[in-house]
Motif scaffolding. Structure first.
Motif, PDB file in Angstrom:
ATOM      1  N   UNK A 117     -19.032  17.908  21.424  1.00  0.00           N
ATOM      2  CA  UNK A 117     -19.646  18.506  22.597  1.00  0.00           C
ATOM      3  C   UNK A 117     -20.245  17.432  23.494  1.00  0.00           C
ATOM      4  N   UNK A 118     -20.416  17.758  24.770  1.00  0.00           N
ATOM      5  CA  UNK A 118     -21.017  16.820  25.708  1.00  0.00           C
ATOM      6  C   UNK A 118     -22.349  17.361  26.211  1.00  0.00           C
ATOM      7  N   UNK A 119     -23.300  16.464  26.462  1.00  0.00           N
ATOM      8  CA  UNK A 119     -24.616  16.875  26.935  1.00  0.00           C
ATOM      9  C   UNK A 119     -25.613  17.006  25.797  1.00  0.00           C
ATOM     10  N   UNK A 120     -26.742  17.655  26.089  1.00  0.00           N
ATOM     11  CA  UNK A 120     -27.832  17.788  25.110  1.00  0.00           C
ATOM     12  C   UNK A 120     -27.637  19.048  24.285  1.00  0.00           C
ATOM     13  N   UNK A 121     -27.670  18.898  22.947  1.00  0.00           N
ATOM     14  CA  UNK A 121     -27.475  20.018  22.024  1.00  0.00           C
ATOM     15  C   UNK A 121     -28.584  20.010  20.981  1.00  0.00           C
ATOM     16  N   UNK A 122     -29.102  21.182  20.729  1.00  0.00           N
ATOM     17  CA  UNK A 122     -30.241  21.373  19.823  1.00  0.00           C
ATOM     18  C   UNK A 122     -29.734  21.916  18.500  1.00  0.00           C
ATOM     19  N   UNK A 123     -30.168  21.309  17.398  1.00  0.00           N
ATOM     20  CA  UNK A 123     -29.730  21.728  16.067  1.00  0.00           C
ATOM     21  C   UNK A 123     -30.592  22.913  15.625  1.00  0.00           C
ATOM     22  N   UNK A 124     -29.978  24.105  15.565  1.00  0.00           N
ATOM     23  CA  UNK A 124     -30.689  25.309  15.144  1.00  0.00           C
ATOM     24  C   UNK A 124     -30.714  25.408  13.623  1.00  0.00           C
ATOM     25  N   UNK A 154     -28.899  22.765  25.530  1.00  0.00           N
ATOM     26  CA  UNK A 154     -30.138  22.783  26.295  1.00  0.00           C
ATOM     27  C   UNK A 154     -29.809  22.470  27.749  1.00  0.00           C
ATOM     28  N   UNK A 155     -30.401  23.243  28.653  1.00  0.00           N
ATOM     29  CA  UNK A 155     -30.156  23.052  30.073  1.00  0.00           C
ATOM     30  C   UNK A 155     -30.955  21.905  30.652  1.00  0.00           C
ATOM     31  N   UNK A 156     -30.969  21.845  31.982  1.00  0.00           N
ATOM     32  CA  UNK A 156     -31.585  20.713  32.684  1.00  0.00           C
ATOM     33  C   UNK A 156     -33.059  20.551  32.348  1.00  0.00           C
ATOM     34  N   UNK A 194     -23.897   8.681  16.598  1.00  0.00           N
ATOM     35  CA  UNK A 194     -25.095   9.485  16.319  1.00  0.00           C
ATOM     36  C   UNK A 194     -25.698   8.976  15.019  1.00  0.00           C
ATOM     37  N   UNK A 195     -26.855   8.371  15.097  1.00  0.00           N
ATOM     38  CA  UNK A 195     -27.491   7.803  13.908  1.00  0.00           C
ATOM     39  C   UNK A 195     -28.469   8.790  13.299  1.00  0.00           C
ATOM     40  N   UNK A 225     -32.634  17.136  18.693  1.00  0.00           N
ATOM     41  CA  UNK A 225     -31.757  17.210  19.849  1.00  0.00           C
ATOM     42  C   UNK A 225     -30.789  16.033  19.814  1.00  0.00           C
ATOM     43  N   UNK A 226     -29.506  16.342  19.975  1.00  0.00           N
ATOM     44  CA  UNK A 226     -28.452  15.324  19.960  1.00  0.00           C
ATOM     45  C   UNK A 226     -27.768  15.329  21.311  1.00  0.00           C
ATOM     46  N   UNK A 227     -27.526  14.163  21.850  1.00  0.00           N
ATOM     47  CA  UNK A 227     -26.828  14.070  23.137  1.00  0.00           C
ATOM     48  C   UNK A 227     -25.408  13.567  22.881  1.00  0.00           C
ATOM     49  N   UNK A 228     -24.451  14.437  23.156  1.00  0.00           N
ATOM     50  CA  UNK A 228     -23.053  14.082  22.965  1.00  0.00           C
ATOM     51  C   UNK A 228     -22.517  13.310  24.150  1.00  0.00           C
ATOM     52  N   UNK A 229     -21.794  12.262  23.872  1.00  0.00           N
ATOM     53  CA  UNK A 229     -21.180  11.480  24.952  1.00  0.00           C
ATOM     54  C   UNK A 229     -19.804  12.030  25.245  1.00  0.00           C
TER      55      UNK A 229
END
Length: 396
Positions: free
Chosen positions: A226-233, A258-260, A379-380, A388-392
């Protein structure tokens, strides 16, 4: 479900009732793809076992929990997919009897009431502490509570009023420190020891859950799909991951976007109001598609009707493990069983099909039915609930 037919029931209910009450010789005509995929012998065994469980087939009706197949002695839930020409193209029947859920306080409301009461009670204790030692012990106990709530919960998914109430509780607790100069020292060492033991235990619990590792690694790291900011539920050890009870999903991830401004939703806009909905999902690895589905409707947010658990999905065989991506948007899956895909290739879009209460991506990998620790390029650290993980960009 599509619009109901005359009589108030959707087409799926009518088609499923016709299929279940037909002679087996008619099944290849009524449901050719289902019959071919399952096999006549297996299909006949499932249908006959269901009929015996509920006392014969009486009626198929639609309800909040899905299609309900009723007999003289019981009921079961079912799911059906129907083509425009009336062909039954998908079928799933639950093996356990159906019991309507009891009316009770919604889980999120019960959680909110409990959390607010606990915080309010502890704040009251701090404001009425008889001495400085008791105040310190009470503060340590409240801090342990906050560590567990923040570390084992998913704060970004809680309603904003609840988050603000909990934050206000922390401020009110710390504000009670103005009383300290006027309080005696006190000598409640036992209470003080208990408070710090609870705080240490809470810290250990959260650290163990977040650093949890099963020691069953992938053959090589995956690309983050995925691209952008993603939150681990859901992710991490058993205390922070409800998948842990299933051997093949024991280290699975659920990811929401997660949005802007750091929020996952925009109120009042249904599925499209979720930042995750419709976002592209790319292949995390090279592999062969061993299963793909694209005909399961999205769930309404907050509800779960009976459906195939993974909903629309793509399963990839890397040659060493099976990587599963689930809950995709209907109509978005771009691959079919037997296809060969490359890492970074678009597989579909995030949806809300299957066992899902809001749009998210479910991802796990397994080998011989055992879940594997997930690692991603770039991703370390561990992937745990609340991170929160930011996908490139992962284009192939």
């Amino acid at each position: 479900m599509r619009d109901p037919m005359p009589g108030g029931q959707p087409p799926e209910a009518h088609v499923l009732a016709r299929f279940l009450t037909a002679d087996p010789e008619q099944w290849p005509r009524l449901a050719p793809r289902v019959t071919e995929a399952v096999g006549m012998a297996t299909l006949e065994r499932i249908v006959h076992a269901t009929a015996a469980r509920i006392g014969g087939f009486g009626a198929v009706t639609d309800g909040p929990d899905g299609l309900i197949v009723s007999g003289s002695t019981g009921r079961v839930r079912a799911w059906a997919r129907v083509a425009p020409d009336g062909e039954l193209t998908g079928l799933r029947i639950e093996g356990a009897p159906y019991t309507p859920p009891r009316r009770r306080l919604p889980a999120h409301l019960a959680w909110t009431v409990c959390l607010v009461l606990v915080v309010a009670w502890n704040v009251l204790i701090l404001w009425t502490a008889a001495d400085r030692t008791a105040w310190t012990a009470d503060l340590a106990t409240l801090a342990a509570f906050y560590v567990v709530v923040e570390g084992c919960g998913a704060p970004a998914l809680q309603p904003r009023p609840l988050r603000r109430a909990v934050e206000a509780g922390a401020v009110a607790a710390l504000a009670s420190a103005w009383r300290l100069p006027g309080l005696p020292a006190g000598d409640g060492r036992f209470g003080l020891a208990v408070g710090f033991v609870l705080l240490a235990a809470a810290g250990w619990l959260v650290a163990a859950a977040r650093l949890h590792r099963r020691r069953a690694p992938l053959s090589r790291p995956l690309r983050f799909p995925l691209e952008g900011a993603w939150y681990v539920v859901q992710g991490g050890g058993p205390a922070v991951n409800h998948h842990a009870r299933l051997p093949e999903q024991r280290v699975a991830l659920d990811l929401v976007a997660l949005g802007r401004y750091g929020s996952r939703t925009r109120p009042g806009r249904g599925l499209t109001g979720y930042a995750a909905y419709g976002r592209q999902v790319r292949s995390p690895c090279d592999g062969r598609v061993v299963s793909a589905a694209d005909g399961v409707a999205d769930q309404r947010p907050g509800e779960i009707r009976y459906q195939p658990p993974y909903g629309n999905h793509v399963f990839l065989d890397t040659g060493r493990e099976i990587v599963k991506l689930a809950h995709l948007r209907p109509g978005s899956v771009t691959v079919a069983e037997g296809d060969t895909v490359r890492a970074g290739q678009v597989l579909g879009e995030v949806g809300n099909s299957g066992n899902s209460t809001e749009p998210h991506l479910h991802l796990h990998a397994e080998r011989d039915g055992v879940g594997l620790d997930l690692e991603f390029e770039g991703v370390s650290g561990r992937l745990y609930r609340g991170r929160t993980v930011r996908g490139r960009t992962v284009r192939g």
